[in-house]
Motif scaffolding. Structure first.
Motif, PDB file in Angstrom:
ATOM      1  N   GLN A 233      36.154  67.234  68.563  1.00 16.46           N
ATOM      2  CA  GLN A 233      35.847  68.492  69.264  1.00 16.46           C
ATOM      3  C   GLN A 233      36.457  69.657  68.480  1.00 16.46           C
ATOM      4  O   GLN A 233      37.462  70.251  68.866  1.00 16.46           O
ATOM      5  CB  GLN A 233      36.347  68.422  70.715  1.00 16.46           C
ATOM      6  N   ASP A 236      37.271  73.102  70.028  1.00 13.77           N
ATOM      7  CA  ASP A 236      38.455  73.066  70.881  1.00 13.77           C
ATOM      8  C   ASP A 236      39.731  73.020  70.039  1.00 13.77           C
ATOM      9  O   ASP A 236      40.763  73.559  70.445  1.00 13.77           O
ATOM     10  CB  ASP A 236      38.391  71.877  71.837  1.00 13.77           C
ATOM     11  N   ALA A 435      41.428  66.966  74.289  1.00 12.20           N
ATOM     12  CA  ALA A 435      39.973  67.136  74.192  1.00 12.20           C
ATOM     13  C   ALA A 435      39.434  67.522  75.575  1.00 12.20           C
ATOM     14  O   ALA A 435      39.117  66.651  76.386  1.00 12.20           O
ATOM     15  CB  ALA A 435      39.317  65.857  73.706  1.00 12.20           C
ATOM     16  N   PRO A 436      39.346  68.828  75.870  1.00  9.12           N
ATOM     17  CA  PRO A 436      38.860  69.237  77.195  1.00  9.12           C
ATOM     18  C   PRO A 436      37.369  68.967  77.363  1.00  9.12           C
ATOM     19  O   PRO A 436      36.618  68.940  76.394  1.00  9.12           O
ATOM     20  CB  PRO A 436      39.156  70.738  77.216  1.00  9.12           C
ATOM     21  N   ASN A 437      36.970  68.764  78.618  1.00 10.15           N
ATOM     22  CA  ASN A 437      35.588  68.371  78.931  1.00 10.15           C
ATOM     23  C   ASN A 437      35.133  67.277  77.974  1.00 10.15           C
ATOM     24  O   ASN A 437      34.097  67.351  77.315  1.00 10.15           O
ATOM     25  CB  ASN A 437      34.628  69.554  78.874  1.00 10.15           C
ATOM     26  N   TYR A 438      35.911  66.244  77.964  1.00  7.91           N
ATOM     27  CA  TYR A 438      35.758  65.087  77.076  1.00  7.91           C
ATOM     28  C   TYR A 438      34.316  64.590  77.091  1.00  7.91           C
ATOM     29  O   TYR A 438      33.711  64.389  78.128  1.00  7.91           O
ATOM     30  CB  TYR A 438      36.708  64.019  77.590  1.00  7.91           C
ATOM     31  N   ASP A 440      31.714  66.103  76.570  1.00  5.64           N
ATOM     32  CA  ASP A 440      30.811  67.085  77.192  1.00  5.64           C
ATOM     33  C   ASP A 440      30.473  66.741  78.638  1.00  5.64           C
ATOM     34  O   ASP A 440      29.466  67.216  79.165  1.00  5.64           O
ATOM     35  CB  ASP A 440      29.499  67.226  76.401  1.00  5.64           C
ATOM     36  N   LYS A 445      40.729  69.307  81.705  1.00  3.15           N
ATOM     37  CA  LYS A 445      41.384  70.271  80.827  1.00  3.15           C
ATOM     38  C   LYS A 445      41.976  69.543  79.628  1.00  3.15           C
ATOM     39  O   LYS A 445      42.129  68.322  79.635  1.00  3.15           O
ATOM     40  CB  LYS A 445      42.509  70.994  81.579  1.00  3.15           C
ATOM     41  N   GLU A 464      41.049  75.197  78.836  1.00  2.00           N
ATOM     42  CA  GLU A 464      39.697  74.750  79.156  1.00  2.00           C
ATOM     43  C   GLU A 464      38.885  74.561  77.870  1.00  2.00           C
ATOM     44  O   GLU A 464      39.253  75.057  76.806  1.00  2.00           O
ATOM     45  CB  GLU A 464      38.995  75.785  80.045  1.00  2.00           C
ATOM     46  N   ALA A 465      37.772  73.868  77.989  1.00  2.00           N
ATOM     47  CA  ALA A 465      36.861  73.704  76.858  1.00  2.00           C
ATOM     48  C   ALA A 465      36.216  75.031  76.496  1.00  2.00           C
ATOM     49  O   ALA A 465      36.020  75.899  77.353  1.00  2.00           O
ATOM     50  CB  ALA A 465      35.791  72.675  77.197  1.00  2.00           C
TER      51      ALA A 465
END
Length: 488
Positions: A233, A236, A435-438, A440, A445, A464-465
């Motif tokens: 990511q 991020d 890795a936020p919003n893993y 997708d 967070k 946040e992502a």
């Protein structure tokens, strides 16, 4: 006695609720509802197969194998039982077991087109493994020692960042190069293969000189940042640097494994981190995760991404470099950082970790495997890990390990957490995940930890992502397995 009619009706209602939660990607809720249904109707193969699929989405492939096996025991001709067990074993890199189950599923559902595709894909992987095993030898020369960089000519129309130096005298990483590289990657442009290979060879040389456990001293006033999984990511990662500053001699970092796979900008992530390692070898630290391995890279996209953006030779260089990544770091003699967790036996010392021969693919058991794969559990003692690899260890195991080795804290990563981090085991164990919003889809967070040398008390920053270009997670994974294994 089997369940009565009212139990069966209630179980079907619970399955309906679980299916709805699964479709909304509320996998924890789905798991709870499937479990309730199983308690009411423990002879339903369907319920066990559905829960197995939920376990796959929650990275609990060991539990998925157990549930799928139970489904098969209840109904030896139940196609989804074999299907789910095959998916779970494929996710674990157990390709031969996956092939066996896909073949059984195809026996009972010969006209299923998706199943036939998966069977063919798995057979191809198994044949490749057998070929690799047949030609492997102790005398095999690493690609890093045979690659002739002079053959990688830089074309006149290349407009990307260039390393300092010349073809004749060699190239080296500088801060202007790394800064230009970040902007180039941010614009979705590629680095020339000549410079990518130079980064890989230079970083490999640095990593090869390190022990399996690296000690990191800090001055009392010095700040130190630990990041967890970043999983391809890249945007991020740029956000972490925006929040916390670029790595430097005055702003050191440790990235705790799982740099690649799943996210589809893994090449950008790993080349960025390796470039920083070359630039600041004593102030940027990189640990191996369970995804810095051959089987994981074959399943979860990194190998496909490298071959798409470069070629197979570059993938060979990555594979060799990953084998030299350290397995553990001790910060200021007080905090140990490993990717996964602790061990299946008592009495493991820091010297035992230092002695681990890490220059290989991770084994299925032993200290190296456990460092990369284990997870904490709330109950005392040890249990089989839900992943099917490593061990689940309790708070008493953590406390005993810290006391034996005169440490204050265990920091590990390896698991997505809603807030990006979690403190467990009476404060002795911290999980950090960056890795936020893993993938997708998880909505979590990200977080990183800051320590100060004087007190070594963890301070958490969550985030946040951020938006990224429209390239979905798992975009380079096998087309046969990307969707069913998303989130594993």
């Amino acid at each position: 006695m089997g369940p009565d009619e009212s139990d069966l009706k209630a179980a079907e209602e619970l399955k309906f609720k679980a299916n709805a939660a699964f479709k909304e990607k509320n996998y924890e809720e789905a798991l709870v509802e499937y479990t309730k249904a199983i308690q009411l109707a423990p002879t339903s193969a369907i319920f066990f197969a559905n829960r197995a699929f939920t376990h796959i989405r929650l990275e609990s492939c060991g539990s998925a194998v157990a549930d799928a096996t139970r489904a098969i025991e209840l109904d030896p001709k139940y196609v989804k039982g074999y299907y789910r067990r095959a998916d779970a074993n494929f996710a674990l890199g157990k390709f031969k077991l996956a092939f066996k189950d896909f073949r059984m599923a195809a026996k009972y559902a010969p006209s299923d087109p998706d199943l036939r595709k998966k069977l063919a894909e798995t057979e191809r992987v198994v044949k490749r493994l057998r070929f690799e095993e047949a030609i492997a030898s102790e005398e095999e020369v690493p690609a890093a020692e045979t690659l002739d960089l002079s053959t990688l000519k830089i074309e006149a129309d290349y407009d990307g960042p260039e390393m300092e130096g010349t073809e004749a005298d060699g190239y080296r990483v500088t801060l202007p190069f790394v800064e230009a590289l970040l902007e180039h990657f941010k614009a979705q442009k590629g680095l020339h293969r000549r410079f990518a290979c130079q980064i890989l060879l230079s970083a490999r040389s640095i990593l090869k000189s390190l022990p399996s456990l690296v000690d990191i001293p800090l001055e009392d006033s010095q700040q130190f940042t630990v990041c967890g999984d970043v999983h391809g990511q890249f945007y991020d990662l740029l956000n972490i640097f925006k929040i916390n500053g670029l790595p430097s001699e005055s702003n050191p970092y440790l990235f705790n494994g799982d740099f690649v796979d799943r996210g589809s900008f893994s090449v950008e992530i790993i080349l960025t981190l390796l470039a920083f390692k070359c630039l600041y070898p004593d102030h940027v630290h990189l640990a191996r995760g369970n995804h810095e391995s051959r089987h994981m890279n074959q399943v979860y996209g990194f190998e496909g991404e490298v071959k798409h953006k470069f070629n197979g030779t570059v993938m060979d260089l990555f594979r060799e470099l990953f084998c030299w990544l350290p397995l553990a770091h001790v910060i200021n003699k007080r905090v140990i950082v490993v990717h996964g967790g602790l061990f299946a036996r008592d009495g493991v010392t820091l010297d035992d970790i230092r002695k681990v021969d890490r220059n290989r693919q991770p084994p299925d058991d032993g200290l190296m495997c456990e460092l990369l794969w284990s997870d904490p559990q709330p109950s005392k003692g040890r249990s089989p890990n839900k992943r099917g690899v490593g061990v689940a260890f309790g708070p008493d195991v953590t406390r005993a390990f810290l006391e034996l080795n005169k440490l204050d804290l265990l920091v590990r990563s390896h698991e997505a957490k809603p807030d990006g981090y979690e403190v467990e085991h009476n404060g002795d164990c911290v999980t950090v995940f960056s890795a936020p919003n893993y993938c997708d889809q998880m909505g979590n967070k990200g977080a990183f930890i800051r320590f100060t040398g004087a007190d070594m008390i963890p301070q958490f920053t969550t985030f946040e992502a951020v938006p990224h270009p429209d390239v979905k997670a798992m975009a380079y994974a096998s087309s046969m397995f990307g969707s069913s294994l998303l989130g594993v």
